[in-house]
Design an enzyme around this catalytic site. Structure first.
Site, PDB file in Angstrom:
ATOM      1  N   GLY A 173      86.631  50.874  90.612  1.00  0.00           N
ATOM      2  CA  GLY A 173      85.932  51.437  89.474  1.00  0.00           C
ATOM      3  C   GLY A 173      84.513  50.934  89.301  1.00  0.00           C
ATOM      4  O   GLY A 173      83.874  50.445  90.229  1.00  0.00           O
ATOM      5  N   CYS A 174      84.018  51.024  88.072  1.00  0.00           N
ATOM      6  CA  CYS A 174      82.611  50.761  87.783  1.00  0.00           C
ATOM      7  C   CYS A 174      82.207  49.309  88.010  1.00  0.00           C
ATOM      8  O   CYS A 174      81.029  49.023  88.219  1.00  0.00           O
ATOM      9  CB  CYS A 174      82.290  51.159  86.339  1.00  0.00           C
ATOM     10  SG  CYS A 174      82.509  52.918  85.996  1.00  0.00           S
ATOM     11  N   ASN A 175      83.156  48.386  87.958  1.00  0.00           N
ATOM     12  CA  ASN A 175      82.831  46.978  88.187  1.00  0.00           C
ATOM     13  C   ASN A 175      82.715  46.640  89.670  1.00  0.00           C
ATOM     14  O   ASN A 175      82.255  45.563  90.050  1.00  0.00           O
ATOM     15  CB  ASN A 175      83.896  46.072  87.569  1.00  0.00           C
ATOM     16  CG  ASN A 175      85.300  46.433  88.025  1.00  0.00           C
ATOM     17  OD1 ASN A 175      85.897  47.349  87.452  1.00  0.00           O
ATOM     18  ND2 ASN A 175      85.845  45.759  89.019  1.00  0.00           N
ATOM     19  N   MET A 213      81.171  46.376  84.403  1.00  0.00           N
ATOM     20  CA  MET A 213      82.421  46.460  83.655  1.00  0.00           C
ATOM     21  C   MET A 213      83.208  47.658  84.161  1.00  0.00           C
ATOM     22  O   MET A 213      82.628  48.670  84.528  1.00  0.00           O
ATOM     23  CB  MET A 213      82.138  46.654  82.165  1.00  0.00           C
ATOM     24  CG  MET A 213      81.188  45.638  81.561  1.00  0.00           C
ATOM     25  SD  MET A 213      79.450  46.003  81.872  1.00  0.00           S
ATOM     26  CE  MET A 213      79.168  47.327  80.692  1.00  0.00           C
TER      27      MET A 213
END
Length: 383
Positions: free
Chosen positions: A164-166, A370
């Protein structure tokens, strides 16, 4: 021009210690240095009102989500029009094909731009790490990019999928570790997110939040470890990565996810509306762990490069870490011009900071991402 990347002599050390700012850190010279960055986006961009029209959205609540997102434009690869006038339906197989085509194209262009910016050649690349969460390929993006660009087939590689975004900082941890173990050899991380390949159009508020936020984008960053990192640096200061910190909020594992939507017959994102508050509540804890043992205070950090996760997420970080709007100007600028680019967002901010030419040697910065888990990742760097 080709950069000179040579292995240091036995026993060689970075001639510039960390000015005694990290007395307890076992790696005072830093793990590795970020030499340069390159970015790329998909072909077409849309304003939020244009997307509302394209999606045929008339619900006032959904329209409000789009129009109050702090996003002006996003780059997306949308399907053509159906006979009825709306966007054509894409099956999961079509979306996987789109992910492969768009992510490989953007990732390749970002990598080439990154190498051009540091005066390197494809033949210099010894390690390639590709990060993505918007589709699944076996073999992964790294194999396709190596083949398409003609990178040496003996190049070491890794693919980080689904974090994901992290994941950009998770990937950077792996890349800097490889670079430290192979001093003088060039490693590159590519974050390529074809968010257009993860859209579901069903008119619900759940998908409206996702569809209002994400955009297509790729970013590449070049990394070199050892004393050769300083020799390869240009007159413009480039940051050494000093340490990482990570927090997984296990009580919120399901708050951000990309899983199978049985009703739609395809994968789709889910974002819990409480995510900004979860991130904000744990941001200070992660920062304290990052700075622990360094003798640095929060006020010693000159530059903040934060993932453009969304307006509420950015505001939560700003408030809980006591930052200013100026501190997060690059983050909000990336959100405004591109939307949420998932794993590569923080590198778009890093590129903007580089282009300002305002960083002074010796200054510190914090990189922050995050994402699902729920997870907060941070890295401490020094120029």
């Amino acid at each position: 021009m080709t950069i000179s990347i040579e292995a240091p002599a036995v026993g060689a050390r970075d001639p510039r210690p960390l000015a005694e700012d990290l007395p307890d850190d076992p790696r005072p010279a830093g793990i590795a240095r970020l030499l340069g960055v390159g970015t790329a986006v998909s072909e077409d961009s849309y304003s939020q009102p244009e997307l509302l029209d394209a999606f045929g959205i008339t619900d006032s609540r959904v329209r409000s989500v789009f129009l109050n997102s702090a996003i002006d434009r996003r780059f997306l690869s949308l399907p053509g029009r159906a006979r009825g006038g709306g966007l054509a339906e894409e099956a999961q197989g079509d979306l996987l094909d789109k992910h492969k085509a768009v992510a490989v194209d953007m990732g390749s262009r970002a990598l080439l731009t990154c190498l051009r910016n540091i005066g390197a050649e494809l033949s210099d690349v010894r390690y390639l790490c590709c990060v993505t969460s918007t589709g699944f390929l076996t073999p992964g993006l790294s194999a396709h990019i190596i083949r398409d660009l003609g990178i040496d087939r003996h190049c070491s590689r890794a693919d980080i999928v689904g974090m994901g975004c992290n994941a950009g900082l998770n990937g950077l941890g792996a890349v800097t570790g490889w670079a430290a173990a192979h001093p003088g050899e060039l490693a590159v991380m590519v974050c390529a997110e074809a968010c257009s390949a993860a859209y579901v159009f069903d008119g619900s508020m759940r998908t409206a939040v996702v569809n209002s936020l994400f955009g297509d984008g790729a970013a590449a960053v070049a990394v070199v470890g050892g004393a050769a990192a300083d020799a390869a640096a240009t007159a413009t200061p480039t940051p050494r990565v000093l340490k990482f910190a990570s927090t997984i909020i296990t009580d919120a594992v399901d708050a951000m996810r990309y899983d199978w939507d049985r009703s739609a017959g395809k994968f789709s994102f889910f974002l819990d509306p409480h995510i900004p508050y979860v991130v904000g509540a744990h941001a200070e804890l992660t920062l304290d762990r990052l700075l622990a043992g360094t003798s640095l205070r929060r006020s010693d950090i000159s530059h903040w490069l934060v993932h453009s996760g969304g307006k509420k997420v950015i505001d939560a970080v700003l408030v809980n870490l006591g930052l200013t709007h100026h501190d997060l100007r690059h983050t909000t600028g990336v959100l405004r011009d591109y939307g949420n680019l998932s794993s590569g967002s923080f590198l778009f901010s890093y590129e903007r900071l580089q282009n300002e030419n305002c960083v002074q040697a010796g200054e510190y910065g914090v990189l922050m991402t995050m994402g699902p888990g729920s997870t907060i990742e941070m890295a401490l760097v020094q120029w």
